[in-house]
Design a protein around this motif. Structure first.
Motif, PDB file in Angstrom:
ATOM      1  N   SER A  92     -63.399 -90.720  80.837  1.00 52.71           N
ATOM      2  CA  SER A  92     -63.164 -91.789  81.950  1.00 52.71           C
ATOM      3  C   SER A  92     -61.890 -91.745  82.732  1.00 52.71           C
ATOM      4  O   SER A  92     -61.688 -92.217  83.895  1.00 52.71           O
ATOM      5  CB  SER A  92     -63.812 -93.158  81.582  1.00 52.71           C
ATOM      6  OG  SER A  92     -63.014 -93.515  80.551  1.00 52.71           O
ATOM      7  N   VAL A  93     -60.761 -91.567  81.973  1.00 50.68           N
ATOM      8  CA  VAL A  93     -59.567 -91.620  82.777  1.00 50.68           C
ATOM      9  C   VAL A  93     -59.091 -90.160  83.260  1.00 50.68           C
ATOM     10  O   VAL A  93     -58.583 -90.326  84.760  1.00 50.68           O
ATOM     11  CB  VAL A  93     -58.399 -91.864  81.538  1.00 50.68           C
ATOM     12  CG1 VAL A  93     -57.088 -91.715  82.072  1.00 50.68           C
ATOM     13  CG2 VAL A  93     -58.796 -93.078  80.839  1.00 50.68           C
ATOM     14  N   VAL A  94     -59.378 -89.137  82.836  1.00 50.97           N
ATOM     15  CA  VAL A  94     -59.191 -87.957  83.705  1.00 50.97           C
ATOM     16  C   VAL A  94     -60.073 -87.546  84.776  1.00 50.97           C
ATOM     17  O   VAL A  94     -59.768 -86.914  85.847  1.00 50.97           O
ATOM     18  CB  VAL A  94     -58.737 -86.866  82.558  1.00 50.97           C
ATOM     19  CG1 VAL A  94     -58.284 -85.505  83.300  1.00 50.97           C
ATOM     20  CG2 VAL A  94     -57.653 -87.285  81.711  1.00 50.97           C
ATOM     21  N   TYR A  95     -61.454 -87.792  84.430  1.00 46.96           N
ATOM     22  CA  TYR A  95     -62.444 -87.478  85.392  1.00 46.96           C
ATOM     23  C   TYR A  95     -63.506 -88.823  85.828  1.00 46.96           C
ATOM     24  O   TYR A  95     -64.577 -88.734  85.634  1.00 46.96           O
ATOM     25  CB  TYR A  95     -63.367 -86.430  84.556  1.00 46.96           C
ATOM     26  CG  TYR A  95     -62.595 -85.347  84.295  1.00 46.96           C
ATOM     27  CD1 TYR A  95     -62.316 -84.070  85.040  1.00 46.96           C
ATOM     28  CD2 TYR A  95     -62.078 -85.252  82.893  1.00 46.96           C
ATOM     29  CE1 TYR A  95     -61.446 -83.141  84.680  1.00 46.96           C
ATOM     30  CE2 TYR A  95     -61.433 -83.928  82.372  1.00 46.96           C
ATOM     31  CZ  TYR A  95     -61.247 -83.146  83.189  1.00 46.96           C
ATOM     32  OH  TYR A  95     -60.277 -81.918  83.027  1.00 46.96           O
ATOM     33  N   TYR A 126     -66.697-100.370  80.547  1.00 46.86           N
ATOM     34  CA  TYR A 126     -66.519 -98.918  80.776  1.00 46.86           C
ATOM     35  C   TYR A 126     -65.605 -99.129  82.064  1.00 46.86           C
ATOM     36  O   TYR A 126     -66.174 -99.689  83.019  1.00 46.86           O
ATOM     37  CB  TYR A 126     -67.690 -98.036  81.016  1.00 46.86           C
ATOM     38  CG  TYR A 126     -68.591 -97.620  80.012  1.00 46.86           C
ATOM     39  CD1 TYR A 126     -68.392 -96.383  79.090  1.00 46.86           C
ATOM     40  CD2 TYR A 126     -69.549 -98.762  79.588  1.00 46.86           C
ATOM     41  CE1 TYR A 126     -68.871 -96.259  78.010  1.00 46.86           C
ATOM     42  CE2 TYR A 126     -70.299 -98.199  78.405  1.00 46.86           C
ATOM     43  CZ  TYR A 126     -70.066 -96.955  77.715  1.00 46.86           C
ATOM     44  OH  TYR A 126     -70.784 -96.618  76.652  1.00 46.86           O
ATOM     45  N   LYS A 127     -64.646 -98.058  82.280  1.00 49.75           N
ATOM     46  CA  LYS A 127     -63.931 -98.125  83.339  1.00 49.75           C
ATOM     47  C   LYS A 127     -64.060 -96.602  84.115  1.00 49.75           C
ATOM     48  O   LYS A 127     -63.556 -95.785  83.377  1.00 49.75           O
ATOM     49  CB  LYS A 127     -62.438 -98.525  83.216  1.00 49.75           C
ATOM     50  CG  LYS A 127     -62.256 -99.978  82.824  1.00 49.75           C
ATOM     51  CD  LYS A 127     -60.745-100.184  82.948  1.00 49.75           C
ATOM     52  CE  LYS A 127     -60.396-101.562  82.607  1.00 49.75           C
ATOM     53  NZ  LYS A 127     -60.060-101.598  81.297  1.00 49.75           N
ATOM     54  N   PHE A 128     -64.657 -96.540  85.301  1.00 50.02           N
ATOM     55  CA  PHE A 128     -64.665 -95.338  85.925  1.00 50.02           C
ATOM     56  C   PHE A 128     -64.901 -95.588  87.263  1.00 50.02           C
ATOM     57  O   PHE A 128     -65.254 -96.833  87.882  1.00 50.02           O
ATOM     58  CB  PHE A 128     -65.931 -94.374  85.388  1.00 50.02           C
ATOM     59  CG  PHE A 128     -67.097 -95.199  85.360  1.00 50.02           C
ATOM     60  CD1 PHE A 128     -67.591 -96.098  84.526  1.00 50.02           C
ATOM     61  CD2 PHE A 128     -68.173 -94.886  86.298  1.00 50.02           C
ATOM     62  CE1 PHE A 128     -68.884 -96.678  84.703  1.00 50.02           C
ATOM     63  CE2 PHE A 128     -69.570 -95.431  86.383  1.00 50.02           C
ATOM     64  CZ  PHE A 128     -69.612 -96.423  85.422  1.00 50.02           C
ATOM     65  N   ASP A 129     -64.986 -94.433  88.285  1.00 50.34           N
ATOM     66  CA  ASP A 129     -65.249 -94.805  89.673  1.00 50.34           C
ATOM     67  C   ASP A 129     -66.691 -94.275  90.000  1.00 50.34           C
ATOM     68  O   ASP A 129     -67.468 -94.974  90.740  1.00 50.34           O
ATOM     69  CB  ASP A 129     -64.325 -93.991  90.432  1.00 50.34           C
ATOM     70  CG  ASP A 129     -62.945 -94.315  90.405  1.00 50.34           C
ATOM     71  OD1 ASP A 129     -62.840 -95.703  90.112  1.00 50.34           O
ATOM     72  OD2 ASP A 129     -61.933 -93.757  90.392  1.00 50.34           O
ATOM     73  N   PRO A 143     -73.067 -93.240  77.099  1.00 51.57           N
ATOM     74  CA  PRO A 143     -71.885 -92.555  77.290  1.00 51.57           C
ATOM     75  C   PRO A 143     -70.865 -92.634  76.239  1.00 51.57           C
ATOM     76  O   PRO A 143     -70.489 -94.050  75.931  1.00 51.57           O
ATOM     77  CB  PRO A 143     -71.314 -93.107  78.602  1.00 51.57           C
ATOM     78  CG  PRO A 143     -72.221 -94.026  79.068  1.00 51.57           C
ATOM     79  CD  PRO A 143     -73.047 -94.430  77.787  1.00 51.57           C
ATOM     80  N   LEU A 144     -70.015 -91.789  75.582  1.00 53.30           N
ATOM     81  CA  LEU A 144     -68.995 -91.841  74.919  1.00 53.30           C
ATOM     82  C   LEU A 144     -67.801 -91.244  75.398  1.00 53.30           C
ATOM     83  O   LEU A 144     -67.891 -90.021  75.611  1.00 53.30           O
ATOM     84  CB  LEU A 144     -69.585 -91.434  73.467  1.00 53.30           C
ATOM     85  CG  LEU A 144     -70.373 -92.184  72.669  1.00 53.30           C
ATOM     86  CD1 LEU A 144     -71.093 -91.569  71.635  1.00 53.30           C
ATOM     87  CD2 LEU A 144     -70.005 -93.513  72.495  1.00 53.30           C
ATOM     88  N   ASP A 145     -66.613 -91.762  75.295  1.00 55.61           N
ATOM     89  CA  ASP A 145     -65.444 -91.200  75.683  1.00 55.61           C
ATOM     90  C   ASP A 145     -64.397 -91.174  74.417  1.00 55.61           C
ATOM     91  O   ASP A 145     -63.676 -92.093  74.311  1.00 55.61           O
ATOM     92  CB  ASP A 145     -64.761 -91.965  77.082  1.00 55.61           C
ATOM     93  CG  ASP A 145     -63.538 -91.711  77.698  1.00 55.61           C
ATOM     94  OD1 ASP A 145     -63.020 -90.665  76.866  1.00 55.61           O
ATOM     95  OD2 ASP A 145     -63.044 -92.458  78.447  1.00 55.61           O
ATOM     96  N   ASP A 146     -64.537 -90.094  73.907  1.00 58.04           N
ATOM     97  CA  ASP A 146     -63.617 -89.901  72.531  1.00 58.04           C
ATOM     98  C   ASP A 146     -62.320 -89.366  73.076  1.00 58.04           C
ATOM     99  O   ASP A 146     -61.463 -89.554  72.283  1.00 58.04           O
ATOM    100  CB  ASP A 146     -64.271 -88.605  71.893  1.00 58.04           C
ATOM    101  CG  ASP A 146     -64.054 -88.594  70.565  1.00 58.04           C
ATOM    102  OD1 ASP A 146     -64.025 -89.584  69.871  1.00 58.04           O
ATOM    103  OD2 ASP A 146     -63.126 -87.595  70.185  1.00 58.04           O
ATOM    104  N   ASP A 147     -62.169 -89.016  74.217  1.00 57.67           N
ATOM    105  CA  ASP A 147     -60.736 -88.483  74.722  1.00 57.67           C
ATOM    106  C   ASP A 147     -59.871 -89.833  75.124  1.00 57.67           C
ATOM    107  O   ASP A 147     -58.444 -89.660  74.723  1.00 57.67           O
ATOM    108  CB  ASP A 147     -60.895 -87.772  76.139  1.00 57.67           C
ATOM    109  CG  ASP A 147     -61.759 -86.468  75.727  1.00 57.67           C
ATOM    110  OD1 ASP A 147     -62.286 -86.198  74.654  1.00 57.67           O
ATOM    111  OD2 ASP A 147     -61.703 -85.480  76.501  1.00 57.67           O
TER     112      ASP A 147
END
Ligand SMILES: Cc1cc2nc3c(=O)[nH]c(=O)nc-3n(C[C@H](O)[C@H](O)[C@H](O)COP(=O)(O)O)c2cc1C
Length: 169
Positions: A92-95, A126-129, A143-147
């Motif tokens: 969610s940070v990079v994409y 969750y934080k995303f656009d 959704p899972l954001d392991d990164d």
């Protein structure tokens, strides 16, 4: 609960690792995990309860093995009346503009095939656009954001699998 098949596509091993955690949180003896690289329609059709997992690789792009599985195997399988839950991995940070798009792409490809979807999940925390995985107010799967947000995995998987214990057959 009836047996559950988890079908995942994974390029660097993250989605595979999550599939194993989901299995541990359900009834492990009832759950079989499949890498979609090696799956045929009969492997899917034998389950009433199916969990699908894919990472996202660019805006609207499924993990490559999962893409082949979805369009060559899954859409030609008899899925009528089956319970299907979807999970997706992403970053969610990079994409932030295409966060876990894969979940929504899988959902839309299987809509109209008589499937009963289960396992929608709140967007809270969750934080995303932007994401193709939101229908109404919620994610249509987990959704899972392991990164970039991996410390939330344990809690999110535990909440989701608790819902699934009620909603799967
Ligand atoms: C080139 C590249 C493109 C990516 N694009 C997205 C994306 O559009 N949306 C997203 O949520 N994550 C994206 N990701 C993050 C991956 O989905 C994430 O690292 C995932 O955990 C990989 O899972 P896997 O090892 O099971 O394939 C991208 C990663 C890379 C390296």
């Amino acid at each position: 609960m009836k047996p559950i098949g988890i079908f995942y596509g994974s390029s660097t091993g993250v989605t595979k690792k999550i599939a194993e955690k989901i299995k541990e949180n359900l009834e492990p003896g009832l759950v079989e995990i499949y890498d979609v690289k090696y799956v045929k329609p009969s492997d899917v059709e034998k389950y009433c309860n199916i969990i699908l997992g894919s990472s996202t690789w660019g805006k609207g792009i499924l993990q490559s093995d999962f893409e082949r599985f979805l369009y060559d195997v899954l859409i030609f399988s008899d899925l009528k009346g089956k319970k299907i839950a979807i999970f997706g991995t992403g970053d969610s940070v990079v994409y932030p503009d295409s966060f876990v798009d894969a979940i929504g792409i899988i959902f839309e490809a299987l809509e109209g095939k008589g499937v009963n979807f289960v396992g929608e999940f709140s967007t809270k925390g969750y934080k995303f656009d932007s994401s193709l995985s939101i229908f109404g107010e919620k994610f249509i799967g987990l959704p899972l954001d392991d990164d970039s947000d991996g410390e939330q995995n344990k809690l999110r998987i535990s909440l989701w699998t608790d819902f699934l214990k009620f909603d799967l057959n």
